[in-house]
Design an enzyme around this catalytic site. Structure first.
Site, PDB file in Angstrom:
ATOM      1  N   VAL A 104       0.858  -1.185   0.000  1.00  0.00           N
ATOM      2  CA  VAL A 104       0.000   0.000   0.000  1.00  0.00           C
ATOM      3  C   VAL A 104       0.890   1.228   0.000  1.00  0.00           C
ATOM      4  CG1 VAL A 104      -1.796   1.272   1.220  1.00  0.00           C
ATOM      5  CG2 VAL A 104      -1.803  -1.237   1.258  1.00  0.00           C
ATOM      6  N   CYS A 105       0.637   2.149  -0.902  1.00  0.00           N
ATOM      7  CA  CYS A 105       1.349   3.415  -0.950  1.00  0.00           C
ATOM      8  C   CYS A 105       2.861   3.168  -1.066  1.00  0.00           C
ATOM      9  CB  CYS A 105       0.971   4.256   0.271  1.00  0.00           C
ATOM     10  SG  CYS A 105       1.405   6.006   0.163  1.00  0.00           S
ATOM     11  N   THR A 106       3.657   3.778  -0.190  1.00  0.00           N
ATOM     12  CA  THR A 106       5.103   3.647  -0.303  1.00  0.00           C
ATOM     13  C   THR A 106       5.623   2.321   0.241  1.00  0.00           C
ATOM     14  OG1 THR A 106       5.333   4.909   1.760  1.00  0.00           O
ATOM     15  CG2 THR A 106       5.546   6.122  -0.313  1.00  0.00           C
TER      16      THR A 106
END
Length: 322
Positions: A104-106
């Site tokens: 998720v995300c970074t």
């Protein structure tokens, strides 16, 4: 019923919503299908960690004590910028045994550091896509989709896109009706396919510093069918066309024409997704004038004609997870 246990990796500086958003989806699904998603959280040493917002999270166990899960979920956050080498080593050694790897995300930076994204398509938060591509040239970074799946690895854009990805996984595992029930409970849409863009025209561009230019940006958004020539927009801003075009590009980061193109495309895209209006009417309402002009814009930018885009992305006809 197949159990798909979920192991969530925690670390100092993790983004709390990257953790709790997908977990609310999985645990919500498990309430409706008991036992579907046993969830555990783990840190390298089993100790609590502080999220980037200051919230303390206490894990269930140490990573060393966790067997290979069905779904390994790696959230993002500030802690991914200087990751714990022990965490990267654990991912390199153990993540391949998970049936699904989800970032998720970074969190994509952690998977990339462990070599798990080499040769794969991936995405991350739009502000970090350039950094991901520069740091890990073997990764095929796609900056626009809200999530990307390449084989058994899935990556998503920032924060709430993790909810979209988790809902897509639940829909794949347990069916659309159950996923829709979870989405309704969370008051989110079960409607954002992975290859929809991460950001709107307004987010993709900068907001102008000067009030007249900001007002013009807002007026464009509210009036996509109007005369949006440089001359007309300059007159609204009280500037000469040459001065307006130069100032707009400097402050917004793109030409007025490019900004108008993005706003019109976004307006048409939303009407195709959210209404049953005819393509000819939508083309007029969004400033294209003719269906052919809108078709050219869609094909050039999105790789699909308006009718095909509607078929893929209208909520009543969700595309297959890919």
């Amino acid at each position: 019923m197949e159990q798909r246990d979920v192991l969530v990796v925690l670390f100092e500086g993790v983004q709390s919503l990257d953790v709790t958003g997908p977990l609310e989806v999985f645990t919500g699904a498990a309430l409706r299908e008991p036992g579907a998603y046993p969830v555990r959280t783990a840190t390298v040493d089993g100790a609590p960690v502080r999220t980037s917002s200051g919230l303390t999270l206490t894990p269930d166990l140490r990573l060393a004590d966790a067997g290979p899960p069905h779904t390994l979920l790696v959230p993002g956050g500030r802690g991914t910028r200087a990751p714990d080498p022990r965490l990267v080593d654990w991912l390199r050694a153990n993540a391949p045994r998970a049936r699904r790897k989800v970032a998720v995300c970074t969190g994509a930076f952690l998977l990339a550091a462990a070599g798990l994204l080499d040769g794969r398509r991936a995405t991350t938060h739009w502000t970090r896509c350039d950094a991901l591509a520069a740091m890990f040239p073997a990764v095929r970074v796609e900056p626009e989709p809200i999530y990307v799946r390449d084989g058994d690895v899935a990556t998503s854009a920032g924060v709430t896109a993790g909810i979209d990805l988790a809902l897509a996984l639940v829909e794949e595992d347990l069916g659309r009706d159950l996923a829709l029930d979870v989405a309704r409970h969370l008051v989110v849409f079960l409607r954002r396919p992975g290859n929809q863009t991460q950001f709107s025209a307004q987010l993709a561009a900068q907001t102008a510093d000067r009030r007249p230019l900001r007002d013009v940006q807002q007026w464009i958004t509210e009036n996509p069918a109007a005369d949006l020539s440089v001359e007309t927009l300059a007159d609204r801003a009280g500037l000469s066309p040459r001065h307006f075009a130069r100032a707009f590009r400097t402050e917004v980061g793109m030409t007025p024409g490019r900004y108008v193109d993005r706003v019109r495309l976004e307006a048409a895209r939303r009407l195709l997704e959210d209404t049953a209006d005819g393509i000819e009417g939508i083309s007029r309402r969004c400033g294209y004038g003719t269906p052919e002009a809108m078709r050219r814009a869609f094909t050039r930018t999105l790789g699909a004609a308006p009718a095909e885009y509607r078929r893929r992305f209208q909520p009543a006809h969700p595309p297959p997870f890919s």
